[in-house]
Write an enzyme that holds these catalytic residues in place. Structure first.
Site, mmCIF file in Angstrom:
data_model
loop_
_atom_site.group_PDB
_atom_site.id
_atom_site.type_symbol
_atom_site.label_atom_id
_atom_site.label_comp_id
_atom_site.label_asym_id
_atom_site.label_seq_id
_atom_site.Cartn_x
_atom_site.Cartn_y
_atom_site.Cartn_z
ATOM 1 N N CYS A 1 160.418 -8.015 50.681
ATOM 2 C CA CYS A 1 160.441 -7.086 51.824
ATOM 3 C C CYS A 1 161.429 -5.937 51.631
ATOM 4 O O CYS A 1 161.454 -4.996 52.418
ATOM 5 C CB CYS A 1 160.763 -7.836 53.109
ATOM 6 S SG CYS A 1 159.487 -9.017 53.528
ATOM 7 N N HIS B 1 151.266 5.468 61.185
ATOM 8 C CA HIS B 1 151.286 6.166 59.895
ATOM 9 C C HIS B 1 152.630 6.820 59.605
ATOM 10 O O HIS B 1 152.703 7.937 59.082
ATOM 11 C CB HIS B 1 150.128 7.172 59.796
ATOM 12 C CG HIS B 1 148.815 6.508 59.533
ATOM 13 N ND1 HIS B 1 148.166 5.748 60.479
ATOM 14 C CD2 HIS B 1 148.052 6.437 58.414
ATOM 15 C CE1 HIS B 1 147.042 5.262 59.954
ATOM 16 N NE2 HIS B 1 146.960 5.645 58.703
ATOM 17 N N GLU C 1 153.332 -8.848 63.149
ATOM 18 C CA GLU C 1 153.475 -8.068 61.917
ATOM 19 C C GLU C 1 152.475 -8.505 60.850
ATOM 20 O O GLU C 1 152.012 -7.690 60.050
ATOM 21 C CB GLU C 1 154.907 -8.199 61.391
ATOM 22 C CG GLU C 1 155.242 -7.225 60.287
ATOM 23 C CD GLU C 1 156.675 -7.349 59.810
ATOM 24 O OE1 GLU C 1 157.525 -6.622 60.335
ATOM 25 O OE2 GLU C 1 156.945 -8.186 58.925
HETATM 26 ZN ZN LIG Z 1 157.209 -6.039 56.257
#
Ligand SMILES: [Zn+2]
Length: 144
Positions: free
Chosen positions: A38, A79, A126
């Protein structure tokens, strides 16, 4: 979408409760070596559910306009590279921080409305297997 589950907000006695689903695509990274993969810039489609409550409707018969809620969250973060926003300079945009920040964005908007709706819950998903529920402390959202 979040059709399959809706964690419930704290019990409340407001007569109106509105829920708005939306999603947006954005990139982020967690600048910490403990974050593993990440730490590299990558993208998600974030699924968001907002729960808004209130005592009174506005002159259009709405608690809050669904499309305005989309505008202030989707319109801001879709975006984008989230780390570029000033709100994520100090603390990186983890799912938890996203949920809390979206709550704050929504509250700022609601404060300007005459009928004074309140946000009592923000869900941010997420990934297909990970989501966070943010609820303000009871005192904050329930005093009238
Ligand atoms: Zn992430």
């Amino acid at each position: 979408m979040l059709q399959q589950f809706y964690p419930q907000p704290f019990p409340h006695s407001y007569p109106f409760e509105l829920n708005k689903d939306m999603n947006f695509s954005a990139a982020h990274y967690i600048p910490n070596e403990k974050a593993g993969k990440c730490a590299f810039t990558h993208g998600h489609t974030y699924f968001v559910n907002l729960t808004i409550v209130g005592n009174e409707l506005d002159d259009m018969g709405m608690l809050v306009n669904f499309s305005d809620l989309k505008k202030i969250v989707h319109g801001k973060y879709d975006h984008q590279l989230l780390n570029h926003f000033p709100e994520f300079k100090e603390v990186p945009p983890s799912t938890e921080v996203m949920a809390q920040t979206i709550y704050e964005v929504v509250v700022q908007y609601l404060k300007g409305l005459a009928n004074q709706p309140r946000c009592v819950q923000v869900i941010v998903r997420e990934t297909p297997t990970s989501y966070v529920v943010y609820r303000p402390k009871v005192k904050e959202s329930f005093q009238s």
